[in-house]
Design an enzyme around this catalytic site. Structure first.
Site, PDB file in Angstrom:
ATOM      1  N   ASP A 295       1.589  -1.232  -0.110  1.00 20.21           N
ATOM      2  CA  ASP A 295       0.538  -0.379  -0.138  1.00 20.21           C
ATOM      3  C   ASP A 295       0.604   1.331   0.042  1.00 20.21           C
ATOM      4  O   ASP A 295       2.188   0.889   0.123  1.00 20.21           O
ATOM      5  CB  ASP A 295      -1.083   0.339   0.968  1.00 20.21           C
ATOM      6  CG  ASP A 295      -1.710   0.908   0.928  1.00 20.21           C
ATOM      7  OD1 ASP A 295      -2.055   1.664   0.010  1.00 20.21           O
ATOM      8  OD2 ASP A 295      -3.159   0.610   1.721  1.00 20.21           O
ATOM      9  N   GLU A 497     -10.375   7.223   4.604  1.00 28.57           N
ATOM     10  CA  GLU A 497      -9.842   6.647   5.411  1.00 28.57           C
ATOM     11  C   GLU A 497      -9.294   7.729   6.886  1.00 28.57           C
ATOM     12  O   GLU A 497     -10.383   7.157   7.420  1.00 28.57           O
ATOM     13  CB  GLU A 497      -8.318   6.903   4.510  1.00 28.57           C
ATOM     14  CG  GLU A 497      -7.720   6.119   3.290  1.00 28.57           C
ATOM     15  CD  GLU A 497      -6.661   5.973   2.448  1.00 28.57           C
ATOM     16  OE1 GLU A 497      -5.745   5.448   3.402  1.00 28.57           O
ATOM     17  OE2 GLU A 497      -6.382   6.122   1.307  1.00 28.57           O
TER      18      GLU A 497
END
Ligand code: BGC
Ligand code: BGC
Length: 608
Positions: A295, A497
């Site tokens: 990621d 997020e």
């Protein structure tokens, strides 16, 4: 007979089995070419020239990573400029271009924006998931993009997490049931396709334990303090496997060739350096033959010593690194590690083979560019109808007293309030045009208010005021009018997020006031909630005659009105447990107090 010398190399021959093509190509590659394949760079951090020079294997657009002019044509040109450069290298290995099309190709203006996964969890329809996967894939291919960082197969256990809406449900079985057909929808080529067996590469993410982090365990530095995002999942191995592994197992069986590692840790150990979970469980036990992509800058978190972080990540099983900015440092570091022997050439070859496997499966060597004919599919009527259907099916009816819903179309006077009633950005949420999403008319679509106006009878009067101030609307006797129906749309501001991590999910005072104000001016009050998770609204519930959870429906807001006015029945059921109070959190089907929910998991009133 002399050997023919002009025949193309095996790796360029689509008639050859792909494993033979991979072996042939790998044998021709230098170390620099191999490490280049393992490198993924954010598109603003690299030029086409540098892609060629460093043999970069992949370029991505992060959240909001659109070109300066956000149109299909400019996207296609941008992607093609990188692709062209890659094709001009010695071996001509095409790049993979990746993007987060997590609810449609939603960085692109004019694309069809589907409901976020939380809404699709409420629908629970595998066929619909397949269709959404297909539509999304076609819109992506129109821009030359063939890699989607989706589906998110997190199993969010605490709705205070800012990524709750990216997950279908707190329930593992439901997540698996929806993720697999969506993945198949993305990957299955359309009928007339002459490329490879995979149309758009899916990426189940984030492996493993995503959605299980303990509140307060996030130690992220540099960015704003997170509460749960990128934190620590604290479970025994048996619990971790039972809760989080099934969607990956099913995705691997369904042909997943790319999986993204998770920012989170498991009992204190970063997933990005987790040899056991990456190498042994995912690649060994589950037999995953694709590649693991890291990621965003996640390997940097493994250690303060970047070289050590690179070695740990690659040896643990990461195959491609989303650097995403400073790719040269990564390339230097990994090159040094191989030369010093801290990463073996066998590990490098294994990583490259896995990446090439996906590239051959996509048919990229044969069809590296976009198909201009697909432009018309972007935001097409067909795709918007599909999205609108998904919206209709996703609505969960939580309360309905005094036969408030469906609203008769010939209701004389309707008041509509709340900024979410007329705001595509609020109904679409995060990961739309921008990483964090954005309030306003950010992309074409229909609003809830437009849907209402289109649904009502010609004689019906609809008054909209964002703040619920209807002082200027009078009845026949000159008194402030009382509407037959008030519809208040309450909405969260968009987030993505950890930015969306929130300790207190209690409805804001302003929202509570808006509901109270509208209540005084109507006979029956309907509240529609646009949110990425259940919110605590027990105190306001008595003021409402009807309450509908509409989640983050995306670009086709008119789908909400389809159901409000009875053209279609309510269908959705809660994919998450709905708390009474904030103190109960985390509250989900796995904990003892789940019986004390305001609305339990699976709840949803259906039409009598
Ligand atoms: C990018 C996102 C990414 C995030 C991570 C943003 O700048 O646009 O795609 O997920 O950074 O911090
Ligand atoms: C997110 C991923 C995403 C990536 C690229 C990260 O911050 O965690 O889900 O795929 O950025 O945008």
């Amino acid at each position: 007979m002399p050997e023919p010398t002009t025949s193309p190399p095996i790796y360029k021959d689509p008639a050859q089995p792909s494993e033979a093509r991979i072996a042939d190509l790998l044998a021709r590659m230098t170390l620099a070419e191999k490490i280049g394949q393992m490198t993924q760079v954010e598109k603003n951090s690299v030029t086409p020239k540098a892609v060629a020079k460093y043999f970069i294997g992949s370029v991505l657009s992060g959240g909001g990573g659109s070109p300066p002019k956000n149109t299909v044509a400019v996207w296609a040109e941008m992607v093609a400029s990188f692709q062209q450069a890659a094709l001009e290298t010695r071996l001509g290995i095409p790049i993979l271009y990746g993007v987060d099309a997590v609810h449609g190709h939603a960085n692109l203006e004019g694309a069809t924006v589907f409901p976020h996964n939380i809404g699709l969890g409420a629908v629970d329809d595998p066929d619909l998931m397949f269709a959404i996967g297909q539509a999304t894939a076609v819109e992506m291919r129109a821009t030359g993009i063939h890699w989607n960082f989706a589906p998110v197969v997190s199993i969010p256990q605490d709705i205070r997490w800012g990524r709750t809406y990216e997950g279908y449900s707190e329930d593992t079985t439901l997540v698996t049931r929806l993720a697999v057909p969506y993945l198949q929808g993305l990957q299955t080529p359309p009928e007339n396709w002459s490329g490879g067996p995979i149309y758009v590469l899916a990426t189940p993410k984030h492996y493993l334990g995503d959605g299980g982090t303990a509140f307060g365990s996030s130690k992220t530095i540099n960015i704003q303090p997170f509460l749960l995002d990128q934190g620590d999942t604290r479970l025994t191995e048996a619990e971790l496997r039972a809760l989080f592994l099934p969607p990956y197992q099913a995705a691997v069986e369904a042909g997943a060739l790319s999986i993204m590692a998770s920012f989170n840790s498991w009992n204190g150990d970063k997933l990005h350096a987790h040899h056991y979970l990456l190498n042994e469980v995912l690649k060994g036990e589950l037999g995953f033959e694709g590649f693991i992509v890291s990621d965003w800058q996640a390997i940097d978190q493994i250690s303060d010593d970047y070289d050590a972080a690179v070695v740990a990540a690659i040896n643990a099983g990461i195959d491609m690194v989303m650097t995403p900015y400073d790719y040269k440092t990564f390339i230097d570091s990994l090159t040094r590690a191989v030369n010093e022997g801290s990463v073996s050439i066998e590990r490098i070859d294994d990583a490259v083979e896995r990446i090439l496997r996906a590239k051959f499966a996509l048919g990229l060597f044969e069809q590296p560019f976009s198909d201009p004919a697909l432009v018309e599919a972007v935001g097409s009527q067909d795709h918007r109808s599909l999205a609108r259907q998904a919206v209709r099916q996703s609505l969960v009816l939580l309360k309905n007293e005094h036969r408030t819903l469906p609203v008769p179309k010939d209701t004389p006077l309707i008041f509509v309030a709340g900024e979410g009633a007329e705001n595509i950005g609020l109904q679409a949420g995060g990961w739309t045009i921008e990483w964090q999403g954005k309030s306003g008319m950010i992309t074409p679509g229909t609003t809830i208010l437009e849907g209402i106006q289109a649904a009502i009878s010609p004689g019906t009067q609809v008054e909209y005021n964002r703040f619920g101030r209807f002082d200027q609307v009078f009845d026949a006797s000159g008194q402030p009018a009382i509407a037959d129906i008030g519809i208040v749309v309450i909405s969260e501001q968009p987030y993505a997020e950890g930015v969306g991590d929130q300790a207190d999910l209690t409805l804001a005072q302003a929202d509570s006031d808006l509901i109270a104000r509208a209540r005084e001016r109507c006979q029956k009050l309907v509240v529609i909630l646009l949110s990425g998770r259940p919110l605590v609204l027990s105190d306001q519930l008595p003021m409402m005659d009807a309450l509908v959870a509409a989640w983050l429906p995306g670009s086709e807001g008119a789908g909400v009105a389809d159901v409000l006015f009875g053209d279609y029945p309510f269908n959705g059921r809660l994919p998450y447990t709905w708390p009474w109070t904030n103190d109960q959190l985390p509250l989900n089907i796995h904990n003892a107090q789940s019986g004390e929910a305001l609305f339990p998991f699976g709840f949803g009133l259906l039409e009598e």
